[in-house]
Design a protein around this motif. Structure first.
Motif, short mmCIF file in Angstrom:
data_model
loop_
_atom_site.label_atom_id
_atom_site.label_comp_id
_atom_site.label_asym_id
_atom_site.label_seq_id
_atom_site.Cartn_x
_atom_site.Cartn_y
_atom_site.Cartn_z
N GLU A 1 0.83 -1.21 0.00
CA GLU A 1 0.00 0.00 0.00
C GLU A 1 0.87 1.27 0.00
OE1 GLU A 1 -1.86 -3.53 1.55
OE2 GLU A 1 -0.12 -2.43 2.31
N LEU A 2 1.94 1.26 0.80
CA LEU A 2 2.83 2.41 0.87
C LEU A 2 3.58 2.60 -0.45
CD1 LEU A 2 4.11 1.74 4.49
CD2 LEU A 2 2.59 3.61 3.80
N ALA A 3 3.96 1.47 -1.08
CA ALA A 3 4.62 1.55 -2.38
C ALA A 3 3.68 2.13 -3.44
CB ALA A 3 5.11 0.17 -2.81
N TYR A 4 2.38 1.82 -3.32
CA TYR A 4 1.41 2.37 -4.26
C TYR A 4 1.28 3.90 -4.09
CZ TYR A 4 -2.95 3.12 -6.79
OH TYR A 4 -3.90 3.57 -7.67
N LEU A 5 1.31 4.36 -2.84
CA LEU A 5 1.30 5.80 -2.59
C LEU A 5 2.53 6.45 -3.23
CD1 LEU A 5 0.23 5.99 1.18
CD2 LEU A 5 -1.11 6.77 -0.78
N ARG A 6 3.70 5.82 -3.07
CA ARG A 6 4.92 6.34 -3.67
C ARG A 6 4.78 6.43 -5.19
NH1 ARG A 6 8.64 3.75 -6.24
NH2 ARG A 6 8.06 1.72 -5.38
N GLN A 7 4.26 5.37 -5.81
CA GLN A 7 4.10 5.36 -7.26
C GLN A 7 3.19 6.48 -7.74
OE1 GLN A 7 2.69 1.40 -8.12
NE2 GLN A 7 4.48 0.45 -7.17
N ASN B 1 -7.02 -3.15 -4.00
CA ASN B 1 -8.24 -3.62 -4.67
C ASN B 1 -8.96 -2.42 -5.26
OD1 ASN B 1 -10.01 -2.49 -2.51
ND2 ASN B 1 -9.05 -4.09 -1.26
N ARG B 2 -10.11 -2.65 -5.85
CA ARG B 2 -10.80 -1.56 -6.55
C ARG B 2 -11.15 -0.38 -5.64
NH1 ARG B 2 -16.10 -4.37 -8.80
NH2 ARG B 2 -14.58 -6.01 -9.19
N ILE B 3 -11.34 -0.66 -4.34
CA ILE B 3 -11.65 0.43 -3.39
C ILE B 3 -10.37 1.08 -2.88
CG2 ILE B 3 -12.80 1.03 -1.23
CD1 ILE B 3 -14.69 0.20 -3.53
N SER B 4 -9.46 0.27 -2.34
CA SER B 4 -8.25 0.83 -1.75
C SER B 4 -7.42 1.58 -2.80
CB SER B 4 -7.41 -0.27 -1.10
OG SER B 4 -6.94 -1.20 -2.05
N GLU B 5 -7.44 1.10 -4.03
CA GLU B 5 -6.70 1.77 -5.09
C GLU B 5 -7.21 3.20 -5.29
OE1 GLU B 5 -5.23 0.27 -9.39
OE2 GLU B 5 -7.41 0.31 -9.13
N ARG B 6 -8.51 3.35 -5.30
CA ARG B 6 -9.11 4.68 -5.49
C ARG B 6 -8.84 5.59 -4.28
NH1 ARG B 6 -13.61 6.25 -8.43
NH2 ARG B 6 -12.86 4.71 -9.93
N VAL B 7 -9.03 5.03 -3.08
CA VAL B 7 -8.86 5.84 -1.87
C VAL B 7 -7.40 6.28 -1.72
CG1 VAL B 7 -8.94 5.80 0.66
CG2 VAL B 7 -10.83 4.84 -0.67
N LEU B 8 -6.47 5.35 -1.89
CA LEU B 8 -5.06 5.70 -1.75
C LEU B 8 -4.60 6.68 -2.82
CD1 LEU B 8 -3.65 2.16 -0.86
CD2 LEU B 8 -3.77 4.13 0.68
N ALA B 9 -5.11 6.50 -4.03
CA ALA B 9 -4.76 7.45 -5.10
C ALA B 9 -5.29 8.84 -4.79
CB ALA B 9 -5.31 6.95 -6.43
N ASN B 10 -6.51 8.93 -4.30
CA ASN B 10 -7.07 10.23 -3.93
C ASN B 10 -6.23 10.90 -2.86
OD1 ASN B 10 -9.18 10.13 -5.75
ND2 ASN B 10 -10.70 9.43 -4.26
N ALA B 11 -5.80 10.12 -1.88
CA ALA B 11 -4.98 10.67 -0.80
C ALA B 11 -3.66 11.18 -1.34
CB ALA B 11 -4.75 9.60 0.27
N ALA B 12 -3.02 10.40 -2.22
CA ALA B 12 -1.75 10.82 -2.80
C ALA B 12 -1.91 12.09 -3.63
CB ALA B 12 -1.18 9.69 -3.67
N HIS B 13 -2.99 12.16 -4.39
CA HIS B 13 -3.24 13.33 -5.23
C HIS B 13 -3.52 14.56 -4.36
CE1 HIS B 13 -4.14 11.27 -9.31
NE2 HIS B 13 -3.24 10.59 -8.62
N ILE C 1 2.72 11.66 4.31
CA ILE C 1 1.54 10.81 4.15
C ILE C 1 1.82 9.44 4.71
CG2 ILE C 1 2.20 10.04 1.82
CD1 ILE C 1 -0.82 10.11 1.11
N SER C 2 0.78 8.82 5.28
CA SER C 2 0.90 7.47 5.81
C SER C 2 -0.44 6.76 5.63
CB SER C 2 1.29 7.49 7.29
OG SER C 2 1.53 6.18 7.76
N ALA C 3 -0.41 5.44 5.80
CA ALA C 3 -1.63 4.63 5.72
C ALA C 3 -1.49 3.47 6.68
CB ALA C 3 -1.85 4.13 4.29
N GLY C 4 -2.59 3.16 7.38
CA GLY C 4 -2.53 2.05 8.31
C GLY C 4 -3.79 1.89 9.13
N GLY C 5 -3.77 0.92 10.02
CA GLY C 5 -4.85 0.71 10.96
C GLY C 5 -4.64 1.55 12.20
N SER C 6 -5.22 1.13 13.32
CA SER C 6 -5.10 1.93 14.54
C SER C 6 -3.65 2.03 15.00
CB SER C 6 -5.97 1.32 15.64
OG SER C 6 -5.56 -0.01 15.93
#
Length: 419
Positions: free
Chosen positions: A25-31, A159-171, A102-107
């Motif tokens: 997930e973090l690598a996807y944010l970097r990309q 996945n189709r949801i996390s991809e969109r959410v993480l991309a939005n956050a990166a943008h 930026i970061s991503a994770g659970g609690s």
């Protein structure tokens, strides 16, 4: 610690998290960020000891812990994570090229990354994608300007949801990093003021008199409000403060729900900013709906402000403790101080005929302050016969502010002449 501000050409987006569990997930944010043309620095906060693919190894971060690397990699997972959060907080404050984080994770990941985000000055872009972002985020955001984005699905795979959410956050982060708001040279100095519903007339009158010369930033004294004001002061974004409503201290001392914590006012001991203060709404402690008032307080004098807020009148004994707390904080302040006491009442419901009128409790507060406040040429306490919402009291606050800022300017000019 002074945070080094990066120039536009130096800015990098920092992607931080536990690469042993959230690496994909973090690598996807970097990309996503790199596709938008940003330089990216990846920082691994994992404490597992596994090999790291990040630009910055966990051990490099861990070296910033006050007790060194061994405090993080102690072999105990619970203490290791807490120690890494502290190390990362110290680490980010040394980064000269940090344009956003930026970061991503659970609690756990959220608790690991957000202390560092809170340590950064207001205005530095901060984005946290989290599974806990749809709940109570105050423990993570605090008084800072962290953007919290709910991950919708768990941060586990693309996945189709996390991809969109993480991309939005990166943008979103990329937009903040690449398009910062330009500083205006003509901008007025910012002045912090604290207000509560029962001190609103006072603060409105003060603001009206000063708004031509100052950018008046009013903070609702609900705990986070006081913290937010002090965060701005710590970030060098305030010229000073007219702290009309110090009511958060009552909640801290007695046990209400709107405390700003035991460090309220400590920022003025760290920075020599001008401070004019009062005792606004120190006649009350805040709770939620009436049925949320703790059992031990049910027999006390209560007032239902609205369906969601119940106020409790402070006693003379509590007022003495509140006064001692406030006096000690004032005594520690480095800059010029004026503490003004409205002997006619400290809130809209603390005057004759109102539910919290209690001359004995008020006198305990005022006398304690007068006894324990250390007076000097720069630190003065003034007792006035007015109610806090009287026009004359607002005028006195403005006059005190103008007096101490004029003296500050005279000192600055004298110092420059000597040089």
């Amino acid at each position: 610690m002074e945070f080094p501000v990066a120039t536009s050409s130096e800015r990098a987006a920092y992607v931080a998290g536990t690469f042993d569990t959230k690496g994909r997930e973090l690598a996807y944010l970097r990309q996503c960020l790199e596709k938008l043309g940003l330089r990216v620095v990846t920082v691994d906060l994992a404490t597992s000891g596994k090999p790291s693919p990040a630009s910055v190894h966990p051990r490099e971060v861990a070296r910033h812990h006050p007790q060194g690397e061994s405090a993080v990699f102690s072999g105990d997972r619970g203490t290791a994570v807490t120690a890494m959060a502290l190390a990362f907080e110290r680490y980010v404050l040394t980064r000269r090229d940090l344009g956003g984080l930026i970061s991503a994770g659970g609690s756990g990941g959220t608790a690991l990354a957000t202390p560092a985000m809170r340590a950064l000055p207001v205005g530095v872009p901060k984005m946290m994608v989290s599974t806990v972002a749809s709940g109570d985020v105050r423990p993570y955001v605090g008084p800072s300007d962290i953007c919290m984005m709910y991950s919708v699905t768990d941060v586990q795979g693309i996945n189709r949801i996390s991809e969109r959410v993480l991309a939005n956050a990166a943008h979103a982060l990329a937009g903040m990093v690449t398009h910062p708001m330009p500083e205006s040279e003509a901008r007025k100095p910012a002045l912090g003021l604290t207000m509560f519903g029962v001190t609103t007339p006072c603060v409105q009158m003060v603001t009206k008199q000063l708004e031509e010369a100052y950018d008046c930033l009013v903070f609702h004294a609900t705990g986070t409000g006081g913290q937010s004001m002090e965060k701005l002061a710590d970030s060098g974004l305030l010229a000073g403060c007219i702290d009309v409503s110090t009511t958060e201290i009552a909640d801290e001392i007695v046990g209400g729900i709107m405390s700003a914590g035991p460090t309220r006012l400590d920022v003025f001991a760290r920075h020599g900013l001008p401070w004019v203060g009062s005792v606004g709404a120190l006649d009350m402690v805040n709770f939620g709906a009436r049925d949320t008032v703790p059992e031990r307080f049910r027999a006390r004098r209560l007032y239902q402000h609205n369906a969601s807020v119940t106020l409790m009148r402070t006693t003379a004994e509590e007022c003495r403790a509140i006064g001692a707390f406030l006096a000690a904080k004032c005594n520690a302040m480095r800059g010029p101080v004026r503490l003004l006491i409205p002997e006619g009442g400290v809130s809209a419901i603390d005057k004759p005929g109102q539910p919290f009128h209690d001359p004995e409790a008020d006198r305990a507060l005022f006398d304690t302050l007068a006894q324990q406040f250390r007076t000097s040429s720069d630190h003065q306490l003034v007792r006035l016969p007015h109610h806090i919402n009287d026009e004359a009291f607002a005028d006195a606050l403005v006059a005190a502010w103008r007096q101490i800022t004029a003296r500050n300017e005279e000192r600055t000019h004298a110092t420059h002449r000597q040089r």
